[in-house]
Design a protein around this motif. Structure first.
Motif, PDB file in Angstrom:
ATOM      1  N   LYS A  39       0.845  -1.203   0.000  1.00 14.58           N
ATOM      2  CA  LYS A  39       0.000   0.000   0.000  1.00 14.58           C
ATOM      3  C   LYS A  39       0.881   1.255   0.000  1.00 14.58           C
ATOM      4  CE  LYS A  39      -0.582  -0.006   5.009  1.00 14.58           C
ATOM      5  NZ  LYS A  39      -1.301  -0.701   6.095  1.00 14.58           N
ATOM      6  N   ILE A  84      -6.061  -7.206   2.187  1.00 15.39           N
ATOM      7  CA  ILE A  84      -5.893  -7.249   3.645  1.00 15.39           C
ATOM      8  C   ILE A  84      -6.649  -6.124   4.352  1.00 15.39           C
ATOM      9  CG2 ILE A  84      -3.645  -8.420   3.519  1.00 15.39           C
ATOM     10  CD1 ILE A  84      -2.320  -5.695   4.041  1.00 15.39           C
ATOM     11  N   MET A 198       3.179  -7.799  11.894  1.00 12.89           N
ATOM     12  CA  MET A 198       3.549  -6.776  10.934  1.00 12.89           C
ATOM     13  C   MET A 198       4.998  -6.354  11.222  1.00 12.89           C
ATOM     14  SD  MET A 198      -0.178  -4.929  10.758  1.00 12.89           S
ATOM     15  CE  MET A 198       0.072  -3.542  11.793  1.00 12.89           C
ATOM     16  N   SER A 199       5.457  -5.251  10.625  1.00 12.08           N
ATOM     17  CA  SER A 199       6.882  -4.895  10.733  1.00 12.08           C
ATOM     18  C   SER A 199       7.430  -4.892  12.165  1.00 12.08           C
ATOM     19  CB  SER A 199       7.131  -3.513  10.108  1.00 12.08           C
ATOM     20  OG  SER A 199       6.996  -3.589   8.712  1.00 12.08           O
ATOM     21  N   ARG A 214       2.480 -10.116   7.486  1.00 14.33           N
ATOM     22  CA  ARG A 214       2.214  -9.041   6.515  1.00 14.33           C
ATOM     23  C   ARG A 214       3.148  -7.878   6.829  1.00 14.33           C
ATOM     24  NH1 ARG A 214      -2.594 -10.141   9.342  1.00 14.33           N
ATOM     25  NH2 ARG A 214      -2.301  -8.077  10.236  1.00 14.33           N
ATOM     26  N   GLY A 216       5.146  -4.387   5.700  1.00 16.40           N
ATOM     27  CA  GLY A 216       5.261  -3.230   4.806  1.00 16.40           C
ATOM     28  C   GLY A 216       6.521  -2.436   5.064  1.00 16.40           C
ATOM     29  N   ARG A 217       6.533  -1.662   6.160  1.00 16.09           N
ATOM     30  CA  ARG A 217       7.608  -0.698   6.406  1.00 16.09           C
ATOM     31  C   ARG A 217       9.000  -1.319   6.502  1.00 16.09           C
ATOM     32  NH1 ARG A 217       6.599   1.204  11.453  1.00 16.09           N
ATOM     33  NH2 ARG A 217       5.270  -0.616  11.632  1.00 16.09           N
ATOM     34  N   ARG A 223       5.942   4.884   5.438  1.00 16.95           N
ATOM     35  CA  ARG A 223       4.987   5.423   4.457  1.00 16.95           C
ATOM     36  C   ARG A 223       4.811   6.907   4.691  1.00 16.95           C
ATOM     37  NH1 ARG A 223       3.009   0.291   5.567  1.00 16.95           N
ATOM     38  NH2 ARG A 223       2.053   1.010   7.474  1.00 16.95           N
TER      39      ARG A 223
END
Ligand SMILES: *Cc1c(COP(=O)(O)O)cnc(C)c1O
Length: 225
Positions: A39, A84, A198-199, A214, A216-217, A223
């Motif tokens: 995202k 998600i 997550m991260s 999951r 991301g960062r 972000r």
């Protein structure tokens, strides 16, 4: 945000962290699927992640994913895309054309809608509102058994497991009891997949039995939005 060169290094670092968490808990690294959450990340960096070996991607908005994938058609065919984020029923039909797996089934109404509109069997996860936060979606833990029984009766849905988003905490150890509770719930229901972590907390999630994380960062950097 990172650049292309950072991505490969970040992914390697995440893989090391996964391997260490697996070692601590006596698990095989193959038992954990890494989903890169893209995202707000543009197609160039998605491509960099794919080229660094990522085969699973997660997005939380249908339209954003659709637009991004328009310039990633070659990658699309060789990767698995996970929805998600919260899915409104009016976007569910489009989502079925964009995503392979819907992780965020958070109501019977959404499950029914997808069951009716799908032209194939759709792998899904049921989202559990682990911490009982009023602002977050998902089935309360106490209602998940009944929901699962109903959803299993619906055609074209393949319930593979549970997904949960735990509140952000300053110390990942604070998330451990929540992860543990959801894992126990998953065990009782006898489902294979457990999407959590997550991260900031994926190592604790792996120690508590996550089969899918999951991230991301830790891959793409902070972000901006
Ligand atoms: C954004 C997001 C993630 C990834 O979070 P990071 O902290 O960037 O790793 C995971 N799961 C869901 C549902 C998300 O929306």
């Amino acid at each position: 945000m990172s650049n292309t060169a950072d991505i490969e290094r970040n992914i390697a670092a995440v893989r090391v962290r996964i391997a260490r968490a697996c070692e601590r808990s006596g698990r095989s690294p193959d038992s954990v699927t890494l989903v890169a959450v893209t995202k707000t990340v543009g197609p160039t960096l998605v491509r960099a992640a794919f080229e660094a070996g990522i085969g699973h991607f997660g997005e939380n908005r249908v339209q954003e994913a659709e637009e991004k994938l328009a310039s990633l058609r070659d990658i699309r065919a060789e990767s698995t895309w996970h929805m998600i984020g919260h899915l409104q029923t009016n976007k569910a039909k489009t989502a079925l054309g964009v995503f392979d797996i819907i992780q965020s089934i958070d109501s019977l109404k959404l499950a029914e809608f997808i069951s009716r509109s799908a032209g194939r069997t759709v792998p899904i996860l049921l989202e559990v509102n682990a911490a009982g936060e009023a602002t977050k979606g998902g089935f309360p833990p106490g209602e998940i058994g009944e929901a699962l029984a109903k959803i299993r009766e619906m055609p074209r849905l393949d319930v593979q497991g549970l997904m949960t988003i735990v509140p952000l905490v300053s110390d990942p150890e604070e998330a451990r009891p929540v992860f543990r509770r959801i894992r126990e719930l998953r065990d009782i229901l006898g489902l294979p997949v457990l999407s959590m972590g997550m991260s900031d907390d994926f190592e604790v999630a792996i120690e508590e039995g996550a089969t899918l994380i999951r991230v991301g960062r830790a891959i793409f950097g902070e972000r901006r939005v």
